[in-house]
Design an enzyme around this catalytic site. Sequence first.
Site, PDB file in Angstrom:
ATOM      1  N   HIS A 136       0.881  -1.178   0.000  1.00  0.00           N
ATOM      2  CA  HIS A 136       0.000   0.000   0.000  1.00  0.00           C
ATOM      3  C   HIS A 136       0.917   1.226   0.000  1.00  0.00           C
ATOM      4  CE1 HIS A 136      -2.787   2.957   1.771  1.00  0.00           C
ATOM      5  NE2 HIS A 136      -3.783   2.122   1.552  1.00  0.00           N
ATOM      6  N   ASP A 148       3.137  -4.239   8.141  1.00  0.00           N
ATOM      7  CA  ASP A 148       1.910  -3.487   7.909  1.00  0.00           C
ATOM      8  C   ASP A 148       0.753  -4.468   8.071  1.00  0.00           C
ATOM      9  OD1 ASP A 148      -0.342  -2.312   6.904  1.00  0.00           O
ATOM     10  OD2 ASP A 148       0.580  -1.597   5.044  1.00  0.00           O
ATOM     11  N   GLN A 176      -4.465  -5.195   7.133  1.00  0.00           N
ATOM     12  CA  GLN A 176      -5.438  -6.158   6.597  1.00  0.00           C
ATOM     13  C   GLN A 176      -5.355  -7.510   7.302  1.00  0.00           C
ATOM     14  OE1 GLN A 176      -7.751  -5.380   4.368  1.00  0.00           O
ATOM     15  NE2 GLN A 176      -6.991  -3.379   3.699  1.00  0.00           N
ATOM     16  N   LYS A 216     -10.325  -0.067  10.276  1.00  0.00           N
ATOM     17  CA  LYS A 216     -10.523  -1.286   9.481  1.00  0.00           C
ATOM     18  C   LYS A 216     -10.784  -2.499  10.379  1.00  0.00           C
ATOM     19  CE  LYS A 216      -7.807   0.367   5.610  1.00  0.00           C
ATOM     20  NZ  LYS A 216      -6.606   0.211   4.777  1.00  0.00           N
ATOM     21  N   CYS A 229      -4.674   2.271  -3.741  1.00  0.00           N
ATOM     22  CA  CYS A 229      -3.468   2.806  -3.097  1.00  0.00           C
ATOM     23  C   CYS A 229      -2.275   1.864  -3.281  1.00  0.00           C
ATOM     24  CB  CYS A 229      -3.686   3.089  -1.613  1.00  0.00           C
ATOM     25  SG  CYS A 229      -4.910   4.344  -1.292  1.00  0.00           S
TER      26      CYS A 229
HETATM   27  C1  LIG Z   1      -5.618   0.891   4.695  1.00  0.00           C
HETATM   28  C2  LIG Z   1      -4.229   0.420   4.607  1.00  0.00           C
HETATM   29  C3  LIG Z   1      -3.168   1.255   4.999  1.00  0.00           C
HETATM   30  C4  LIG Z   1      -3.356   2.659   5.473  1.00  0.00           C
HETATM   31  O1  LIG Z   1      -4.252   2.745   6.517  1.00  0.00           O
HETATM   32  P1  LIG Z   1      -4.803   4.201   6.948  1.00  0.00           P
HETATM   33  O2  LIG Z   1      -5.912   3.871   7.866  1.00  0.00           O
HETATM   34  O3  LIG Z   1      -5.272   4.854   5.689  1.00  0.00           O
HETATM   35  O4  LIG Z   1      -3.679   4.907   7.591  1.00  0.00           O
HETATM   36  C5  LIG Z   1      -1.893   0.726   4.920  1.00  0.00           C
HETATM   37  N1  LIG Z   1      -1.675  -0.529   4.501  1.00  0.00           N
HETATM   38  C6  LIG Z   1      -2.666  -1.345   4.109  1.00  0.00           C
HETATM   39  C7  LIG Z   1      -2.343  -2.729   3.666  1.00  0.00           C
HETATM   40  C8  LIG Z   1      -3.977  -0.897   4.150  1.00  0.00           C
HETATM   41  O5  LIG Z   1      -4.958  -1.704   3.754  1.00  0.00           O
END
Ligand SMILES: *Cc1c(COP(=O)(O)O)cnc(C)c1O
Length: 406
Positions: free
Chosen positions: A121, A198, A201, A224, A362
């Site tokens: 992302h 990260d 997800q 999320k 993104c």
């Molecule tokens: C949504 C997402 C982000 C960023 O999250 P924010 O809430 O916009 O800061 C980073 N990495 C992944 C894999 C995402 O799905």
Amino acid sequence: MLDVSAIKKDFPIFDRTVRDGQRLIYLDSGATSQKPNSVIDAESNFYRFNNAAVHRGAHQLAEEATENFENARSIVAEFLGAKSDEIVFTKSATESINLVAYALTEKIKPGDRIVVSEMEHHANLVPWQQLAKRTGAELAWFEVTPEGRLDLNNIEKVITANTAIVALTHQSNVLGTINPLEQIVKRAEAVGAQVLLDACQSVPHMSVDVRKLGVDYLAFSGHKALGPTGVGVLWGKNLESLPPFLFGGSMIENVTMTDATWAPAPKKFEAGVPNMAQAIGLGAALNYLSKVGLASIHAHEIYLAKVLIAGLSDIKGINIFGPKDMELRGGVVSFTLDGIHPHDLGQYLDSKGIAVRTGHHCAWPLARKFKVQATTRASLYLYNELSDVDALLSGIQDAKKFFLER
Ligand SMILES: *Cc1c(COP(=O)(O)O)cnc(C)c1O
């Protein structure tokens, strides 16, 4: 199996209809999740009954606010198998990753290597590009195979001896791929590199234990994971080793007219009055997820994704991006449909009450890799049911008739 009809009753948004009285079929939890009443109540009750600035006042409300806020930190820590003082509340995963990337500026030297992957992302790519530019470090990356997996064949050539940090997504927000961390963490350890995960997800969808994963940093967003917007988490194994990123109140130990010293982590990274109501809402969200059970949620999503992928595979003209087998995979499914632009498909599905995401999600370099401008993405969560998947599949069939057979 999850009792989805009982779960849905906890989410007030499903009481409304969309597009002229149609049932809401929400397949966009990869962008943001819906919120259960317990989260909405936790956030609003904070304002109703406990609102005061934490870590400050000498009064009862300030004490209660601090207790609730720090309790939320403990909930997050327990959820991740971590200790409370290893948890920093940020405003988002984006801020969590930027915090680490900025804090490492002094530690990274010209010629060091920063490793990412082609499936990141933008939030886990651009901050590392900028760190490389600031420090003269070299940016390298794992490629993605046509099946949508990380190409780990040349792992030794990617994570080299001069690698300082590996920043990787746990589960791709486009492909649904869950990355095999064991091999990567082992290689990183062997060369003395740190690993940032990260987990935007993964944390909302499966059980994640930071000690078992063996990574150094983990970032995710509250919104999320059934939580409010405006709150993210950074977990770090050794946060004390990082310098602060934002300066101001709360993060100091002592201040003179010309200098200051820092409070210990995590306070050192939480300058200013924090996002109290949002952190408390996130605590309620993680409690909700724990109550349902992450293993059940993951199994439910895998079951639905399997039906979805099988159904899509039967539709002529559909191209699925990402693994088609269920091994190391989550409930995010991206696809294109020959002859129909993803934005047109998205709009058509919306007219049927079906919310999906279209675009590059993104992750522009990944779209380029697969030679597409955009895809349509369906992302599943605990409140989705088989009828949602069926509705999407027949919506796509109807779209084909509408756009291609006129
Ligand atoms: C949504 C997402 C982000 C960023 O999250 P924010 O809430 O916009 O800061 C980073 N990495 C992944 C894999 C995402 O799905």
